[in-house]
Design a protein around this motif. Structure first.
Motif, PDB file in Angstrom:
ATOM      1  N   GLY A 280       0.805  -1.209   0.000  1.00 59.52           N
ATOM      2  CA  GLY A 280       0.000   0.000   0.000  1.00 59.52           C
ATOM      3  C   GLY A 280       0.840   1.262   0.000  1.00 59.52           C
ATOM      4  N   VAL A 281       2.038   1.182   0.594  1.00 55.51           N
ATOM      5  CA  VAL A 281       2.935   2.328   0.628  1.00 55.51           C
ATOM      6  C   VAL A 281       3.566   2.575  -0.741  1.00 55.51           C
ATOM      7  CG1 VAL A 281       5.133   3.159   1.575  1.00 55.51           C
ATOM      8  CG2 VAL A 281       3.454   2.077   3.080  1.00 55.51           C
ATOM      9  N   ALA A 282       3.979   1.489  -1.403  1.00 56.46           N
ATOM     10  CA  ALA A 282       4.836   1.623  -2.578  1.00 56.46           C
ATOM     11  C   ALA A 282       4.097   1.648  -3.906  1.00 56.46           C
ATOM     12  CB  ALA A 282       5.860   0.479  -2.594  1.00 56.46           C
ATOM     13  N   LEU A 283       2.964   0.958  -3.986  1.00 59.13           N
ATOM     14  CA  LEU A 283       2.328   0.754  -5.285  1.00 59.13           C
ATOM     15  C   LEU A 283       0.943   1.380  -5.329  1.00 59.13           C
ATOM     16  CD1 LEU A 283       3.205  -3.021  -5.842  1.00 59.13           C
ATOM     17  CD2 LEU A 283       4.518  -1.020  -6.559  1.00 59.13           C
ATOM     18  N   THR A 284       0.617   1.978  -6.464  1.00 64.51           N
ATOM     19  CA  THR A 284      -0.743   2.455  -6.678  1.00 64.51           C
ATOM     20  C   THR A 284      -1.647   1.265  -6.959  1.00 64.51           C
ATOM     21  OG1 THR A 284      -0.490   2.676  -9.069  1.00 64.51           O
ATOM     22  CG2 THR A 284       0.187   4.558  -7.708  1.00 64.51           C
TER      23      THR A 284
END
Length: 220
Positions: free
Chosen positions: A151-155
């Motif tokens: 959730g932090v790194a990827l849309t």
């Protein structure tokens, strides 16, 4: 940087952020479910050939799904997160731990295989306990520290693209078994949410072909 301080952690952990983790969490639930089923086989031995065949079929499906799951993480998901989070030493250490824990699980699967091959299955209980302890600890660690990184790194679009890449690498037959396996024994809400991730035409395929074909083979 602690994972708990990364933006979006809670949303990703609970599957309410932009990245839909329904499949990942359903897979973890299915692994835990099958570990319980495996434990039951060690507590109630049977000389019935059909029962033995069902146990073997369940065990082989479990191993196959675990291999596909870990391969997808090691070759597609974790590398994508490493690249996007190369600025975070904490994120890199979490991903290192995920890969290291995967390596610890393979020998434990082999130990259960060896125990099944024993005439009296005398070591099956210990082998099952060791696998259950290591795998459940890994799943908990991944849910606490690994999955939130998605959730932090990827849309949402990037996460869907990763899913499509995993599907292409696995093939249609693997997808057919995976979705039927995920829904097998799941509670109604989890099963419905999991199947709802499929495109509508594929849901028809699941109900008409994938699920009935899966159910023709007794497991556990």
């Amino acid at each position: 940087m602690a994972t708990s301080n990364l933006p979006g952690t809670d949303a990703a952990r609970h599957g309410t952020g932009d990245a839909d983790l329904t499949i990942m969490l359903a897979a973890h639930a299915a692994f835990r479910r099958d570990l319980v089923r495996l434990a039951h086989t060690t507590a109630a031995s049977s000389a019935d050939p059909s029962r033995h065949a069902a146990i073997q079929a369940g065990w082989e499906t479990f191993k196959r799904q675990l291999h596909l799951h870990h391969t997808a993480e090691d070759t597609i998901i974790w590398p994508a997160l490493r690249q996007r989070l190369d600025h975070s030493d904490h994120a890199q250490s979490v991903l290192d731990a995920m890969e290291e824990e995967h390596q610890l699980i393979d020998p434990l699967l082999a130990a259960v295989d060896a125990a099944f091959a024993e005439p009296d299955g005398s070591s099956l209980g210990d082998a099952t306990d060791a696998l259950t302890s290591q795998l459940t600890a890994h799943l908990t660690h991944e849910e606490r520290d690994g999955l939130p990184l998605i959730g932090v790194a990827l849309t949402a679009a990037e996460w869907r693209a990763a899913g499509f890449k995993i599907a292409r690498s696995s093939g249609l037959s693997d997808a057919a078994e995976m979705f039927a396996w995920l829904a097998d024994g799941a509670d109604q809400d989890t099963a419905q949410a999991t199947i709802a991730t499929l495109p509508p035409p594929v849901r028809v395929l699941y109900r008409a072909i994938w699920k009935p074909r899966y159910q023709r083979t007794p497991r556990w």
